[in-house]
Design an enzyme around this catalytic site. Structure first.
Site, PDB file in Angstrom:
ATOM      1  N   LYS A   1       0.771  -1.302   0.016  1.00 56.43           N
ATOM      2  CA  LYS A   1      -0.206   0.034   0.211  1.00 56.43           C
ATOM      3  C   LYS A   1       0.999   1.306   0.045  1.00 56.43           C
ATOM      4  O   LYS A   1       1.891   1.061   0.443  1.00 56.43           O
ATOM      5  CB  LYS A   1      -0.637  -0.087   1.273  1.00 56.43           C
TER       6      LYS A   1
ATOM      7  N   ARG B   1      -9.924 -11.486   2.795  1.00 56.20           N
ATOM      8  CA  ARG B   1     -10.855 -12.635   1.969  1.00 56.20           C
ATOM      9  C   ARG B   1     -10.173 -14.011   2.362  1.00 56.20           C
ATOM     10  O   ARG B   1     -10.619 -15.106   2.084  1.00 56.20           O
ATOM     11  CB  ARG B   1     -11.341 -11.995   0.470  1.00 56.20           C
TER      12      ARG B   1
HETATM   13  N1  BES Z   1      -7.815  -3.694   4.852  1.00 56.48           N
HETATM   14  C1  BES Z   1      -7.991  -3.496   3.562  1.00 56.48           C
HETATM   15  C2  BES Z   1      -9.657  -2.642   3.265  1.00 56.48           C
HETATM   16  C3  BES Z   1      -9.601  -1.468   4.221  1.00 56.48           C
HETATM   17  C4  BES Z   1      -9.311  -0.341   3.067  1.00 56.48           C
HETATM   18  C5  BES Z   1      -9.996  -1.343   5.258  1.00 56.48           C
HETATM   19  C6  BES Z   1      -9.637   1.006   3.852  1.00 56.48           C
HETATM   20  C7  BES Z   1     -10.305   0.038   6.018  1.00 56.48           C
HETATM   21  C8  BES Z   1     -10.088   0.947   5.316  1.00 56.48           C
HETATM   22  C9  BES Z   1      -8.022  -4.641   2.529  1.00 56.48           C
HETATM   23  O1  BES Z   1      -7.411  -5.592   3.190  1.00 56.48           O
HETATM   24  C10 BES Z   1      -7.652  -4.245   1.510  1.00 56.48           C
HETATM   25  O2  BES Z   1      -6.628  -3.805   1.294  1.00 56.48           O
HETATM   26  N2  BES Z   1      -8.359  -4.279   0.263  1.00 56.48           N
HETATM   27  C11 BES Z   1      -8.334  -3.954  -1.087  1.00 56.48           C
HETATM   28  C12 BES Z   1      -8.603  -5.079  -2.004  1.00 56.48           C
HETATM   29  C13 BES Z   1      -8.221  -4.939  -3.311  1.00 56.48           C
HETATM   30  C14 BES Z   1      -6.859  -5.131  -3.720  1.00 56.48           C
HETATM   31  C15 BES Z   1      -8.896  -5.863  -4.086  1.00 56.48           C
HETATM   32  C16 BES Z   1      -9.128  -2.675  -1.175  1.00 56.48           C
HETATM   33  O3  BES Z   1     -10.133  -2.575  -1.055  1.00 56.48           O
HETATM   34  O4  BES Z   1      -8.456  -1.696  -1.837  1.00 56.48           O
HETATM   35 ZN    ZN Z   2      -5.164  -5.524   2.367  1.00 50.70          ZN
END
Ligand code: BES
Ligand code: ZN
Ligand code: ZN
Length: 501
Positions: free
Chosen positions: A280, A354
């Site tokens: 990230k 997931r």
């Molecule tokens: N933990 C994150 C989701 C999240 C985002 C929680 C913002 C709280 C605030 C999750 O693991 C994630 O990174 N999801 C990605 C999925 C994508 C790579 C398909 C997302 O939502 O960007």
């Molecule tokens: Zn994530």
């Protein structure tokens, strides 16, 4: 915090302050307000006449009886228009009042119970909402400063007053529930506000174990080698990039007498989500110490159900891990055989929630529950879809979804139903494996839910995505800045109202 319910007249109160509420269009004061107005020689009437205070929802005013009463302050809070009042508006009003108490550094207060003959709001519910508003807004962040800036301020004693004996039992039950509901939410806030170097999977498991001992729950914490024996390979794959060992926390609450159903609650607990090799940006990583909130919600919900002695049998399953990049980390393109036996092609290591839930859900099935519920800070897409006002729910059972919507209305932790049509499944087809973990940006929250559905089979299931509601950027009513604890009060309400499936 000591909370007491007392049958007494408001003018007998002797605390630092008395908290009273009133509606906007109060032209003629009745009950406690009338008594106080008389004692203050028309002080309340005068206040309203100045229009400095009009009792708009959450507006507060402080009056000083100057020896005419035994207490030193009266805190007035506005409830807005009488015909617009709801349980949530009441909770918010008392949240604003609680913030005033905090600002004044009060330690001991009396609060007048809400009216007992309201046509739509029952005394037990209003008492619960009142206590929640005050206790949730009184939440204080544990700090890591070596020099404490402010002296410690927290309310120590709260007394709820009612003049007549009738209704005291209802108030007591409401107060008790309000205390437990607030404890559960504040427990989640505390954990989610802790930075990743403090709150590791090991530390989280320790917290669960401690609560289990104190509340007569069964708790088993599985180590990495035990998780391997359980064949939860997808969970282990996420954990493989980190030096901190993963933990699988399993909590069980068996009701003392009759039981309605067995429910499995699965909560995502990524104690820090850097994204793994699909790293990230720093900005997106900031909130990721709170990526364990689903897990914290499950731990506190199971505990609070035990405290309330609810007639549901609960299995809490919390896969806890970090998601970090390293030489041993899960790679983009890796194919893993999950606990269910299905193979998963990992095309983005940041879609790790997931992955650990897939194994958590499939492991949950081995307990043969009547229904499965999962809760997770799963996707940023849910925030795009619904904003920061409510969580998204998905599922294969209309009854569960309707119950969750109702629990959302009562608890003030609202949810909104999202679709799960079979067309979405197409996007998750993999060339090499049974399924892939991402399927493109559009409808991202739905695709994540569609992915999870592969691991619950035909069991009634509901999934709650809380990624949009986990943190507040600034405080408001009963929320402080930082983690909200969203989900704990929602699930508690859902389980408190549980009827056999
Ligand atoms: N933990 C994150 C989701 C999240 C985002 C929680 C913002 C709280 C605030 C999750 O693991 C994630 O990174 N999801 C990605 C999925 C994508 C790579 C398909 C997302 O939502 O960007
Ligand atoms: Zn994530
Ligand atoms: Zn995550």
């Amino acid at each position: 915090m000591q909370i007491e319910v007392k049958q007494a007249k408001v003018e007998w109160a002797e605390d630092e302050a008395v908290l009273l509420s009133c509606f906007e269009e109060a032209k003629r004061f009745v009950g406690a307000l009338k008594i106080i107005d008389d004692k203050l020689c028309g002080g309340l009437t005068h206040l309203f006449e100045t229009k400095d205070f009009t009792a708009k929802l959450g507006q507060t005013a402080v009056l000083y009886p100057q020896g005419r009463l035994k207490f030193r302050r009266i805190i007035l809070v506005g409830l807005g228009k009488r015909d617009e009042i709801t349980i949530e508006r009441l909770r918010r009003a008392y949240g604003f009042a609680g913030r005033k108490l905090k600002e004044l550094k009060l330690k001991s207060i009396c609060v007048q119970a809400f009216e007992s003959n309201h046509p739509t709001i029952k005394l037990q519910e209003s008492s619960q909402a009142m206590v929640e508003g005050i206790l949730l807004s009184n939440y204080k962040l544990s700090r890591y400063k070596t020099v404490e800036e402010n002296e410690k301020i927290a309310l120590e004693k709260l007394t709820v007053l009612k003049e007549r004996r009738k209704g005291i039992g209802e108030i007591k039950r409401g107060v008790e529930n309000g205390e437990i509901f607030s404890w559960a939410a504040n427990f989640c806030r505390d954990l989610a506000n802790q930075p990743g170097n403090y709150l590791t999977p090991t530390h989280l498991a320790g917290e669960a174990d401690k609560l289990a001992r104190e509340n007569n729950l069964k708790c088993r914490v599985f180590s990495a080698s035990e998780i391997k024996k359980l064949k939860m390979n997808t969970f282990l794959a996420v954990a493989s990039g980190s030096k901190e060992p993963p933990k699988l926390i399993v909590l069980e609450y068996l009701p003392p007498r009759r039981k309605t159903n067995t429910l499995a609650l699965v909560g995502k607990a990524v104690t820090f989500d850097a994204g793994g090799l699909s790293l990230k940006s720093t900005e997106n990583m900031l909130e990721m110490k709170g990526d364990m909130m689903g897990g914290a919600v499950v731990i506190s919900t199971v505990t609070a159900c035990a405290k309330m002695g609810l007639p549901v049998h609960l299995i809490g399953i919390i896969p806890a891990t970090e998601n970090l990049p390293s030489g041993s980390a899960l790679k983009v393109g890796d194919i893993i055989t999950s606990h269910s036996g299905k193979t998963i092609e990992v095309l983005n290591t940041d879609a790790e929630g997931r992955l650990i839930l897939a194994d958590g859900l499939s492991y949950a099935r081995s307990f043969k529950p009547d229904a499965i519920l999962d809760i997770a800070t799963l996707t940023s897409s849910i925030k795009i879809a619904l904003g920061t006002v409510c969580a998204g729910i998905f599922g294969n059972n209309q009854g569960l979804k309707t119950r969750m919507m109702q629990a959302g209305e009562v608890s003030g932790e609202r949810v909104w139903e999202m679709p799960l049509w079979e067309e979405y499944k197409e996007f998750l087809k993999s060339d090499l494996a049974d399924i892939k973990n991402v399927g493109g940006k559009p409808g991202g929250a739905i695709l994540a839910a569609a992915f999870l559905q592969n691991f619950v089979g035909e069991l009634p299931w509901i999934h709650v995505d809380i990624a949009g509601v986990d943190f507040k950027e600034k405080e408001d009513s009963y929320h402080s800045k930082g983690a909200t604890g969203f989900g704990a009060r929602l699930l508690l309400q859902f389980l408190k109202d549980w009827k056999k499936l």
